[in-house]
Scaffold this motif. Structure first.
Motif, mmCIF file in Angstrom:
data_model
loop_
_atom_site.group_PDB
_atom_site.id
_atom_site.type_symbol
_atom_site.label_atom_id
_atom_site.label_comp_id
_atom_site.label_asym_id
_atom_site.label_seq_id
_atom_site.Cartn_x
_atom_site.Cartn_y
_atom_site.Cartn_z
ATOM 1 N N GLU A 60 3.656 -2.021 6.950
ATOM 2 C CA GLU A 60 4.841 -2.788 7.304
ATOM 3 C C GLU A 60 5.995 -2.225 6.491
ATOM 4 O OE1 GLU A 60 7.113 -6.908 6.782
ATOM 5 O OE2 GLU A 60 5.250 -6.619 5.699
ATOM 6 N N MET A 61 7.118 -1.902 7.156
ATOM 7 C CA MET A 61 8.233 -1.225 6.504
ATOM 8 C C MET A 61 9.564 -1.879 6.852
ATOM 9 S SD MET A 61 6.994 2.646 7.313
ATOM 10 C CE MET A 61 6.708 2.231 9.033
ATOM 11 N N PRO A 62 9.823 -3.073 6.348
ATOM 12 C CA PRO A 62 11.073 -3.745 6.728
ATOM 13 C C PRO A 62 12.317 -3.066 6.151
ATOM 14 C CG PRO A 62 9.936 -4.983 5.019
ATOM 15 C CD PRO A 62 9.023 -3.865 5.422
ATOM 16 N N ILE A 63 13.352 -3.058 6.966
ATOM 17 C CA ILE A 63 14.695 -2.672 6.544
ATOM 18 C C ILE A 63 15.622 -3.729 7.151
ATOM 19 C CG2 ILE A 63 16.541 -0.950 6.610
ATOM 20 C CD1 ILE A 63 14.411 1.188 7.154
ATOM 21 N N HIS A 64 16.054 -4.672 6.340
ATOM 22 C CA HIS A 64 16.891 -5.778 6.833
ATOM 23 C C HIS A 64 16.266 -6.404 8.078
ATOM 24 C CE1 HIS A 64 20.039 -5.151 3.972
ATOM 25 N NE2 HIS A 64 20.238 -3.901 4.357
ATOM 26 N N GLN A 65 14.970 -6.639 8.026
ATOM 27 C CA GLN A 65 14.220 -7.148 9.170
ATOM 28 C C GLN A 65 14.425 -8.655 9.311
ATOM 29 O OE1 GLN A 65 13.120 -4.248 10.084
ATOM 30 N NE2 GLN A 65 12.356 -5.016 12.000
ATOM 31 N N PHE A 84 -11.474 -6.407 12.313
ATOM 32 C CA PHE A 84 -11.960 -5.042 12.096
ATOM 33 C C PHE A 84 -12.043 -4.739 10.600
ATOM 34 C CE2 PHE A 84 -9.609 -5.037 16.128
ATOM 35 C CZ PHE A 84 -10.562 -4.538 16.992
ATOM 36 N N SER A 85 -13.239 -4.382 10.139
ATOM 37 C CA SER A 85 -13.425 -4.090 8.716
ATOM 38 C C SER A 85 -12.796 -2.757 8.305
ATOM 39 C CB SER A 85 -14.914 -4.076 8.373
ATOM 40 O OG SER A 85 -15.577 -3.057 9.108
ATOM 41 N N ASN A 86 -12.434 -1.926 9.265
ATOM 42 C CA ASN A 86 -11.847 -0.619 8.981
ATOM 43 C C ASN A 86 -10.317 -0.660 8.830
ATOM 44 O OD1 ASN A 86 -12.051 -1.197 11.848
ATOM 45 N ND2 ASN A 86 -11.183 0.818 12.210
ATOM 46 N N VAL A 87 -9.723 -1.848 8.897
ATOM 47 C CA VAL A 87 -8.268 -1.986 8.814
ATOM 48 C C VAL A 87 -7.848 -2.388 7.402
ATOM 49 C CG1 VAL A 87 -6.249 -3.285 9.650
ATOM 50 C CG2 VAL A 87 -8.027 -2.553 11.253
ATOM 51 N N SER A 88 -6.854 -1.673 6.879
ATOM 52 C CA SER A 88 -6.237 -2.033 5.602
ATOM 53 C C SER A 88 -4.723 -2.047 5.816
ATOM 54 C CB SER A 88 -6.631 -1.043 4.506
ATOM 55 O OG SER A 88 -6.214 0.263 4.852
ATOM 56 N N SER A 89 -3.996 -2.511 4.817
ATOM 57 C CA SER A 89 -2.548 -2.595 4.998
ATOM 58 C C SER A 89 -1.802 -2.322 3.702
ATOM 59 C CB SER A 89 -2.159 -3.977 5.529
ATOM 60 O OG SER A 89 -2.465 -4.970 4.576
ATOM 61 N N GLU A 90 -0.564 -1.922 3.873
ATOM 62 C CA GLU A 90 0.381 -1.702 2.781
ATOM 63 C C GLU A 90 1.739 -2.204 3.243
ATOM 64 O OE1 GLU A 90 -0.034 -0.455 -0.295
ATOM 65 O OE2 GLU A 90 -2.167 -0.019 -0.001
ATOM 66 N N ARG A 91 2.581 -2.517 2.273
ATOM 67 C CA ARG A 91 3.953 -2.919 2.582
ATOM 68 C C ARG A 91 4.891 -2.047 1.775
ATOM 69 N NH1 ARG A 91 8.292 -6.554 1.387
ATOM 70 N NH2 ARG A 91 8.965 -7.611 3.287
ATOM 71 N N ALA A 92 5.886 -1.494 2.439
ATOM 72 C CA ALA A 92 6.907 -0.690 1.775
ATOM 73 C C ALA A 92 8.265 -1.228 2.205
ATOM 74 C CB ALA A 92 6.765 0.778 2.164
ATOM 75 N N ASP A 93 8.879 -2.030 1.338
ATOM 76 C CA ASP A 93 10.202 -2.573 1.651
ATOM 77 C C ASP A 93 11.223 -1.462 1.490
ATOM 78 O OD1 ASP A 93 12.556 -3.936 2.001
ATOM 79 O OD2 ASP A 93 12.163 -5.461 0.481
ATOM 80 N N LEU A 94 11.759 -1.003 2.600
ATOM 81 C CA LEU A 94 12.693 0.118 2.596
ATOM 82 C C LEU A 94 14.158 -0.304 2.552
ATOM 83 C CD1 LEU A 94 10.890 2.421 5.178
ATOM 84 C CD2 LEU A 94 10.798 2.505 2.677
ATOM 85 N N THR A 95 14.415 -1.602 2.448
ATOM 86 C CA THR A 95 15.799 -2.072 2.398
ATOM 87 C C THR A 95 16.569 -1.467 1.225
ATOM 88 O OG1 THR A 95 15.253 -4.106 3.580
ATOM 89 C CG2 THR A 95 17.282 -4.121 2.284
ATOM 90 N N PRO A 96 16.014 -1.452 -0.006
ATOM 91 C CA PRO A 96 16.776 -0.848 -1.109
ATOM 92 C C PRO A 96 17.056 0.645 -0.898
ATOM 93 C CG PRO A 96 14.989 -2.188 -1.973
ATOM 94 C CD PRO A 96 14.787 -2.087 -0.485
ATOM 95 N N LEU A 125 13.732 6.972 7.996
ATOM 96 C CA LEU A 125 13.134 6.484 6.741
ATOM 97 C C LEU A 125 11.715 5.984 6.970
ATOM 98 C CD1 LEU A 125 16.067 4.549 4.999
ATOM 99 C CD2 LEU A 125 14.900 6.605 4.165
ATOM 100 N N ARG A 126 11.529 5.279 8.072
ATOM 101 C CA ARG A 126 10.186 4.773 8.385
ATOM 102 C C ARG A 126 9.223 5.915 8.661
ATOM 103 N NH1 ARG A 126 13.158 0.233 11.353
ATOM 104 N NH2 ARG A 126 12.853 -1.532 9.963
ATOM 105 N N MET A 127 9.652 6.898 9.432
ATOM 106 C CA MET A 127 8.763 8.031 9.739
ATOM 107 C C MET A 127 8.438 8.820 8.486
ATOM 108 S SD MET A 127 8.041 7.564 12.800
ATOM 109 C CE MET A 127 7.029 8.984 13.001
ATOM 110 N N THR A 128 9.409 8.995 7.599
ATOM 111 C CA THR A 128 9.162 9.702 6.335
ATOM 112 C C THR A 128 8.159 8.934 5.477
ATOM 113 O OG1 THR A 128 11.382 10.646 6.383
ATOM 114 C CG2 THR A 128 10.270 10.599 4.255
#
Length: 130
Positions: A60-65, A84-96, A125-128
């Motif tokens: 999840e990569m919010p930018i002023h979301q 699904f046991s194979n799913v994990s997640s990360e959050r990268a707040d890209l607003t700053p 920014l999200r693709m990077t």
């Protein structure tokens, strides 16, 4: 009224999951990384990737979301992880990061062009990040 075109959604689903598995095998990758926005495209893509059984990282990569988008994204990730046991997640707040970039570039008089270029910047920014 019925549609004259009949879709076999289960067959289509299996075809796409098989294609994803073949793609990953041929590319010699061990899984998928999917940006989760709270929209239908990322929800469908991440679900299909999760169905392969390969590790699927949802980012999840919010930018002023809008809060509704953040909530939908988080709910989708939560449901995927429960299914699904194979799913994990990360959050990268890209607003700053976005704000820092925005403050460093020249402003232009054409406000419409500025908004278009900043929308493009958000996508980049999200693709990077992925």
């Amino acid at each position: 009224m019925t549609n004259s075109i009949s879709f076999n959604t289960e067959k289509i689903n299996k075809y796409i999951v098989r294609w994803l598995l073949d793609y990953a095998t041929n590319a010699k990758v061990n899984g998928f990384v999917v940006g989760i926005s709270g929209g239908i495209d990322s929800a469908l893509t991440s679900t299909l990737c999760a169905q392969t059984g390969l590790p699927t990282l949802c980012v999840e990569m919010p930018i002023h979301q809008a809060e509704s988008h953040v909530s939908r994204a988080n709910e989708h990730i939560k449901q995927l992880k429960a299914r699904f046991s194979n799913v994990s997640s990360e959050r990268a707040d890209l607003t700053p990061v976005f704000e820092t970039f925005k403050n460093q570039v020249s402003t232009i008089e054409n406000e419409a062009a500025l908004h278009l270029s900043l929308a493009n910047t958000r996508a980049r920014l999200r693709m990077t990040t992925l």
